[in-house]
Design a protein around this motif. Structure first.
Motif: not given
Length: 191
Positions: A167-168, A170-172, A174-175
């Motif tokens: 999850a981390f 994937m968020c990174t 995306a950002i």
């Protein structure tokens, strides 16, 4: 009430006889169970795998005293006398030919990565001269050329596979993608 002879049987629903037949091959290597190196061993979670696959898993594990089930991820502590002393799946053994229902005594030497036939049972068939006496299952984790960097890589891979880490990441990503789009838009903005 009689059953309708024109009624079709559901092909995805097993017959009563098929539903009770145990799987006679290892879910890892798909080899048929036997009474030597592919002996069906049952873990505490009730999943059954062959001794050879469990030995290969144990040799590569950083936790030599437990096995993690590859299906449900439950842990099974190994018996004091080692991996071959795990319980045999007697149901699976009962479906093997009569000559294969007498399990050979096997020794597991984790430091050498070998399964070895310790002794042949007196009730064994006359074909005992064709039985392999040992089987290489690989070098233990952290030995045979694998240093601490291999162990560190293994720990890193375990961490990267955890849901929180995924999850981390994937968020990174995306950002970073959003930031890249903003930078591109700002740079191409007409003055």
């Amino acid at each position: 009430m009689e059953s309708d002879p024109n009624h079709l049987r559901d092909p995805y629903k097993p017959d009563a006889d098929e539903a009770e037949l145990p799987d006679l091959e290892c879910a890892i290597c798909f080899c048929q169970f036997n009474n030597i190196f592919n002996t069906p061993k049952v873990l505490e979670c009730k999943h059954t795998f062959c001794l050879e696959c469990l030995a290969r898993m144990n040799v590569k594990s950083v936790q030599p005293n437990t096995l993690q089930c590859p299906l449900c991820r439950a842990y099974t502590p190994l018996p004091d006398l080692g991996l071959p002393k795990l319980a045999n799946d007697s149901t699976v053994l009962s479906y093997l030919p009569a000559a294969m229902q007498h399990v050979y005594s096997i020794r597991f030497n984790r430091t050498k990565g070998k399964l070895q036939v310790k002794r042949v049972p007196s009730s064994a068939p006359a074909l005992t001269h064709t039985i392999r006496q040992s089987l290489d299952v690989g070098n233990p984790a952290g030995e045979g050329g694998e240093g601490s960097s291999a162990r560190e890589r293994s720990v890193l891979i375990t961490i990267l596979r955890s849901p929180l880490c995924k999850a981390f990441i994937m968020c990174t990503v995306a950002i970073m993608t959003i930031i890249l789009i903003i930078v591109i838009l700002v740079m191409h903005k007409p003055s």
